[in-house]
Design an enzyme around this catalytic site. Structure first.
Site, PDB file in Angstrom:
ATOM      1  N   GLU A 148       0.820  -1.211   0.000  1.00 56.67           N
ATOM      2  CA  GLU A 148       0.000   0.000   0.000  1.00 56.67           C
ATOM      3  C   GLU A 148       0.859   1.268   0.000  1.00 56.67           C
ATOM      4  O   GLU A 148       0.474   2.292  -0.580  1.00 56.67           O
ATOM      5  CB  GLU A 148      -0.929  -0.009   1.210  1.00 56.67           C
ATOM      6  CG  GLU A 148      -1.942   1.099   1.265  1.00 56.67           C
ATOM      7  CD  GLU A 148      -3.023   0.972   0.215  1.00 56.67           C
ATOM      8  OE1 GLU A 148      -3.219   1.949  -0.522  1.00 56.67           O
ATOM      9  OE2 GLU A 148      -3.674  -0.080   0.147  1.00 56.67           O
ATOM     10  N   HIS A 149       2.043   1.207   0.629  1.00 57.73           N
ATOM     11  CA  HIS A 149       2.910   2.381   0.669  1.00 57.73           C
ATOM     12  C   HIS A 149       3.372   2.806  -0.728  1.00 57.73           C
ATOM     13  O   HIS A 149       3.741   3.962  -0.931  1.00 57.73           O
ATOM     14  CB  HIS A 149       4.140   2.084   1.536  1.00 57.73           C
ATOM     15  CG  HIS A 149       3.854   2.064   3.002  1.00 57.73           C
ATOM     16  ND1 HIS A 149       3.154   1.046   3.596  1.00 57.73           N
ATOM     17  CD2 HIS A 149       4.150   2.945   3.989  1.00 57.73           C
ATOM     18  CE1 HIS A 149       3.047   1.301   4.896  1.00 57.73           C
ATOM     19  NE2 HIS A 149       3.636   2.436   5.149  1.00 57.73           N
TER      20      HIS A 149
ATOM     21  N   GLU B 116      13.179   3.363   5.884  1.00 57.11           N
ATOM     22  CA  GLU B 116      12.242   3.409   7.008  1.00 57.11           C
ATOM     23  C   GLU B 116      12.279   2.106   7.800  1.00 57.11           C
ATOM     24  O   GLU B 116      12.193   2.112   9.031  1.00 57.11           O
ATOM     25  CB  GLU B 116      10.827   3.685   6.501  1.00 57.11           C
ATOM     26  CG  GLU B 116       9.822   3.940   7.609  1.00 57.11           C
ATOM     27  CD  GLU B 116       8.432   4.281   7.097  1.00 57.11           C
ATOM     28  OE1 GLU B 116       7.512   4.368   7.930  1.00 57.11           O
ATOM     29  OE2 GLU B 116       8.261   4.458   5.875  1.00 57.11           O
TER      30      GLU B 116
END
Length: 424
Positions: A54-55, A131
């Site tokens: 989804e990112h 991240e």
């Protein structure tokens, strides 16, 4: 067509011909509007291979580059955000009321016209991989990941929202487009807005930008996860502290006793006057950070306690947590303590609904999880109706030593806890 009007909160609901829902709450005393486009998916809907995909959708569109998207919102003094949660995805912004049409156009562009260019995909992979490194360096995040993957073993709810190095590196345009086509369909889209707005104008904007979206097939029903009670010890020698996370199964978001659950959580570890904070930090000096939290989803939930301490005192912290479990199971909460917890919850809920952005998010959550909208009065009455006996009964149901999952992370050496040590 208009579905309903909720006069006590100035809430109005409409559904477009293709199934997109539009919900607004008018707050005439402000000059801002918070707008959100919500997709009823989240990481829970991702397959093992799609974990974290989804990112990859939060990039440029066919009409605007990523820079132009940012400039469009910055130029009108607004803020733009997008996030993925376990059971939802949100594209949202907050702007002055006069700029609602521009804000709607930007959000609709993000949702309707993603570009999925190979060069953007590769750049975003790099960002997500960095991240991931940052998260691994954060012991609380890493511990939560360890806990979830064991508590909900082999279920999408147990997987990290951001994905893993392996899944992120494997993403390609075909996978991303396939995921998008599957889930970004009208019946899966919800538009909410709160602030100084006109519901009719909002519906007109929704029709302009979303009513041509074609209806696709219905989604397969979700499978409820089965909680696993496991004891997990992970060595990370670079850590100075030992971090522990102890959790038990809890109710889903829509459960009729959810306000009693909130009350139990507040009493146990929901603030500086909570039992865990007072007894473990203030009286014994065993931890700087100690708290409990409650996570509720569509068909499941958990309550968990976090603490960071020295490895030499980790056993004592766990013993103290178990003691608090036992106390809540055996004895009724005193009236004064119950009163404080209720007042704390009332204040938190009321203060949490003061801004347009919080109201906008509240509309989405209540529609997704409850299918109706709760007035402030109903919320306060539900909290006030909680009894000490309800709190004790929930504690007796939740705090079963056979159901406890414990995850411990740190430079552990030979430190271990046995199931019998959790007997409460």
């Amino acid at each position: 067509m208009a579905d309903a009007v909720q006069t006590l909160r100035d809430i109005e609901v409409a559904t477009l011909k293709n199934g997109v829902r539009v919900i607004s709450e008018e707050m005439g005393h402000v000059r801002s509007v918070s707008l959100g486009v919500w997709i009823r998916t989240g990481s829970r809907r991702e397959t093992s291979e799609e974990n974290g995909i989804e990112h990859m959708l939060f990039k440029g569109t066919k009409n605007r580059s990523a820079e132009e998207i940012a400039r469009s919102v910055d130029s009108i003094g607004g803020g733009l955000d997008a996030f993925t949660a376990k059971e939802m995805v949100s594209y949202n912004t907050k702007v002055l009321d006069e700029h609602l049409p521009v804000a709607f156009d930007v959000l609709a562009d993000l949702v309707r016209n993603p570009l999925f260019r190979e060069e953007d995909i590769e750049k975003e992979k790099g960002v997500i991989l960095e991240e991931l490194k940052m998260d691994v360096d954060n012991p609380e995040y890493l511990l939560h990941d360890i806990f979830s993957s064991n508590f909900w073993k082999d279920h999408p709810l147990g997987k990290p929202i951001i994905g893993s190095k392996e899944t992120v590196r494997a993403f390609d345009r075909g996978m991303i487009d396939s995921y998008y086509q599957r889930y970004y369909s009208p019946s899966n889209i919800l538009i909410t807005a709160a602030g100084n707005l006109n519901h009719g104008q909002l519906v007109d904007l929704a029709r302009e930008h979303f009513e041509d979206l074609q209806i696709s097939s219905q989604l397969a029903p979700e499978v409820a996860p089965v909680p696993h009670a496991r004891l997990v010890f992970r060595n990370k020698t670079s850590l100075e502290q030992t971090h522990l996370y102890m959790g038990v199964p809890a109710y889903p978001f829509s459960h009729p006793l959810r306000f009693a659950c909130y009350t139990l959580n507040t009493i146990l570890g929901g603030g500086m006057s909570s039992r865990l904070f007072q007894n473990i930090r203030e009286k014994q000096g065993l931890a700087y950070a100690v708290y409990s939290e409650l996570a509720m989803y569509r068909d499941t939930g958990y309550m968990a306690i976090y603490a960071g301490t020295a490895v030499e005192t980790a056993g004592k912290v766990i013993e103290s947590i178990v003691k608090e479990f036992r106390e809540m199971k055996e004895n009724l909460v005193p009236a004064e303590e119950l009163r404080r917890a209720k007042d704390n919850l009332k204040g938190s809920f009321m203060l949490g609904l003061e801004s347009t952005s919080s109201r906008m998010g509240n509309l989405a959550r209540q529609d997704m999880y409850l299918g109706r909208f709760i007035t402030l009065d109903e919320m306060l009455e539900s909290i006030e109706a909680v009894t000490a006996e309800q709190v004790r009964q929930i504690a007796r149901e939740f705090f079963n030593p056979k159901n406890i999952t414990l995850a411990v992370l740190g430079n552990l050496g030979e430190f271990r806890i046995k199931r019998e040590d959790l007997d409460c």
